[in-house]
Design a protein around this motif. Structure first.
Motif, PDB file in Angstrom:
ATOM      1  N   GLY A 136       0.836  -1.200   0.000  1.00  0.00           N
ATOM      2  CA  GLY A 136       0.000   0.000   0.000  1.00  0.00           C
ATOM      3  C   GLY A 136       0.867   1.244   0.000  1.00  0.00           C
ATOM      4  O   GLY A 136       2.095   1.170  -0.122  1.00  0.00           O
ATOM      5  N   ALA A 137       0.222   2.383   0.177  1.00  0.00           N
ATOM      6  CA  ALA A 137       0.942   3.654   0.127  1.00  0.00           C
ATOM      7  C   ALA A 137       1.974   3.760   1.243  1.00  0.00           C
ATOM      8  O   ALA A 137       3.048   4.334   1.051  1.00  0.00           O
ATOM      9  N   TYR A 138       1.657   3.193   2.405  1.00  0.00           N
ATOM     10  CA  TYR A 138       2.558   3.335   3.552  1.00  0.00           C
ATOM     11  C   TYR A 138       2.984   1.999   4.149  1.00  0.00           C
ATOM     12  O   TYR A 138       3.453   1.945   5.278  1.00  0.00           O
ATOM     13  N   LYS A 139       2.800   0.921   3.390  1.00  0.00           N
ATOM     14  CA  LYS A 139       3.191  -0.376   3.935  1.00  0.00           C
ATOM     15  C   LYS A 139       3.679  -1.301   2.838  1.00  0.00           C
ATOM     16  O   LYS A 139       3.254  -1.187   1.684  1.00  0.00           O
ATOM     17  N   ASP A 140       4.584  -2.194   3.231  1.00  0.00           N
ATOM     18  CA  ASP A 140       5.109  -3.180   2.294  1.00  0.00           C
ATOM     19  C   ASP A 140       4.152  -4.372   2.213  1.00  0.00           C
ATOM     20  O   ASP A 140       3.322  -4.592   3.096  1.00  0.00           O
TER      21      ASP A 140
END
Length: 209
Positions: A136-140
């Motif tokens: 996602g935008a802030y997670k792997d």
């Protein structure tokens, strides 16, 4: 492994696929392990007809609740009719296939016997399967995995179904006789519903009354 054992046991061949999860996932795609012990351990199987089979390579799949064994041809098989098994010695554990309460329903499965008597204590290993996640935008992204959860404990009176003990209230409610003695023992010895050592002492004490 003896051919007599395979003939006697109702069994089916296991696969490398992780059944019930995804037809596209194999064991190699998933982090962690669904097994109590990854390696096969020489064990002993006792059937309900009184026959004992020794030196059977065994491995318990916690997630699928299946007992696997390895044949002389290196095939991995599982007991298709575990109700024909009375008990199994595997490593330091003695496992039985009995009815127990789960999600307010009665089902059958393998439990580890910790203390036996008029009231018996059992441990059930717990594992959950966690799906893979997309980045996602802030997670792997994270791969699919098996997560080992805290063991759960069950109490069984005679041949009734074993009952899950989730809290102190469940623990007190289980003992319908010698209630004052049980309450005093729990308080004095600081018995916890999720502690194997103190639960074993409680069951030993109750069975001695």
């Amino acid at each position: 492994i003896s051919s007599d054992f395979i003939k006697a046991m109702d069994a089916y061949r296991s696969t490398k696929m992780v059944g019930g999860i995804s037809q596209f996932l194999t064991a190699e795609d998933i982090q962690g392990s669904p097994y109590l012990n990854d390696d096969f351990i020489q064990g002993k199987v006792y059937t309900t007809t009184g026959t004992a089979y020794e030196d059977i390579p065994l491995r318990y799949n916690i997630y699928s609740d299946e007992m696997e064994f390895r044949t002389g041809q290196n095939e991995v098989m599982s007991f298709a009719a575990p109700e024909t098994v009375e008990k199994i010695e595997i490593g330091e554990n003695l496992m039985v296939y009995i009815p127990f309460t789960y999600a307010k329903k009665i089902r059958k499965g393998y439990l580890i016997l910790l203390e036996e008597g008029n009231v018996s204590l059992y441990l059930r290993p717990e594992i959950v399967f966690v799906d893979a996640t997309q980045p996602g935008a802030y997670k792997d992204a994270t791969p699919a995995r098996f997560d080992r959860k805290p063991d759960t404990f069950y109490l069984r009176l005679g041949s009734e179904e074993a009952r899950l003990i989730e809290n102190k209230k469940d623990l007190l409610a289980f003992f319908t006789e010698h209630t004052a003695d049980v309450e005093e023992f729990i308080k004095k010895n600081k018995v916890r519903h999720n502690d194997a050592v103190s639960l074993k002492e409680l069951v030993k004490y109750y069975n001695s009354l």
